[in-house]
Scaffold this active site. Structure first.
Site, short mmCIF file in Angstrom:
data_model
loop_
_atom_site.label_atom_id
_atom_site.label_comp_id
_atom_site.label_asym_id
_atom_site.label_seq_id
_atom_site.Cartn_x
_atom_site.Cartn_y
_atom_site.Cartn_z
N ASN A 1 0.92 -1.11 -0.28
CA ASN A 1 -0.13 -0.06 -0.14
C ASN A 1 0.58 1.44 -0.02
O ASN A 1 0.90 2.40 0.10
CB ASN A 1 -0.99 -0.17 0.94
CG ASN A 1 0.05 0.42 2.64
OD1 ASN A 1 1.26 -0.08 2.78
ND2 ASN A 1 -1.65 0.02 3.45
N GLU B 1 2.31 4.24 7.11
CA GLU B 1 0.91 4.04 6.91
C GLU B 1 0.77 4.90 5.74
O GLU B 1 0.33 6.82 5.93
CB GLU B 1 -0.43 3.47 7.64
CG GLU B 1 -0.26 2.24 7.95
CD GLU B 1 0.28 0.88 7.53
OE1 GLU B 1 0.49 1.04 6.34
OE2 GLU B 1 -0.03 0.03 8.03
#
Ligand code: GLP
Length: 244
Positions: A136, A143
């Site tokens: 991702n 993140e």
């Protein structure tokens, strides 16, 4: 950004491992930032192999870890500290005092994270930072949604990242949180080297190539760094339009 397209995964691995051994050979006091993950496993094996062949002395180096899971007991097989002890500290006959691990056992994580940043600064900053990339686009455990000015801090792992790493936790005890250097912390490294191998990274690499400073893919923040090298194997590079 400098891109190196290798002809095989082994070549990509050797290129990155050689960057480390060359750096240590020319600058024995180097400060090296270490990443974990499956991508880096063969890099550490190759580094150890080259170090032995070259009789490379690493006892003046210092190492900082990028990140660590929260809540794992000491010695847990999936902790990043265990990973690095097994793949770097022990094979290279290094001393534990040469390593700084994210302070996941501190009473006050916030204070300890600031202290981690301070010790990085006092060490003179990271000369060579190794990085992988999550499917991702995460770097360390930054993140999607992480800010460019983020520093070492507690982070929540996304379901995607937990899924990608769940095989490391056969007992299902994968933590929900981690302590990670921030994007700004990483960007302060003098030379950033990212290795991406395998088809599972092709989409993230394609996105990285086509976007800048995009928080939905934290790796894109690295493109503003003056000394960022991206090393790709053929599978990771399979969705971008570059020729070897
Ligand atoms: C992990 C680590 C990262 C690593 C990334 C990719 O969870 N926190 O430092 O670069 O995710 O891991 P892998 O190489 O196993 O695909």
């Amino acid at each position: 950004m400098r891109i190196i397209l290798s002809e095989s995964t082994q070549e990509a691995v050797t290129i990155v491992a050689t960057m480390v051994t060359d750096r240590i050979s020319s600058h024995p006091n180097s400060v090296i930032g270490l990443a974990t993950g499956k991508t880096m496993e063969p890099v550490y094996a190759e580094w150890a192999r080259l170090a032995q062949i070259q009789n490379l002395k690493s006892e003046k180096c210092f190492f900082f870890m990028l990140d660590e899971y929260m809540g794992l007991p000491k010695g847990h097989p999936a902790s990043f500290r265990t990973y690095i002890e097994k793949r770097v500290l022990n094979p290279l006959n290094l001393h534990v005092d040469q390593f700084s691990f994210p302070p996941v056992f501190a009473d006050s994580i916030h204070e300890a994270a600031s202290h981690y940043e301070l010790s990085l600064k006092e060490a003179g900053g990271i000369d060579l930072q190794l990085l992988g990339i999550g499917g991702n686009g995460h770097i360390g455990f930054n993140e999607p949604g992480s800010l460019k000015n983020s520093r070492t801090r507690l982070v929540e792992l996304t379901p995607e990242t937990r899924k990608a790493n769940e095989s490391d936790f056969p007992n299902g005890d994968m933590p929900m949180r981690a302590l990670s250097m921030g994007i700004e912390t990483i960007l302060q490294g003098k030379h950033l080297v990212m290795l991406a191998t395998g088809k599972s990274k092709a989409d993230a690499i394609k996105y990285l190539m086509n976007h800048h400073d995009d928080p939905t893919c934290p790796a894109t923040f690295l493109k503003s760094h003056p000394n960022f090298t991206l090393v790709l194997d053929p599978d990771a590079a399979s969705k971008i339009n570059l020729k070897i």
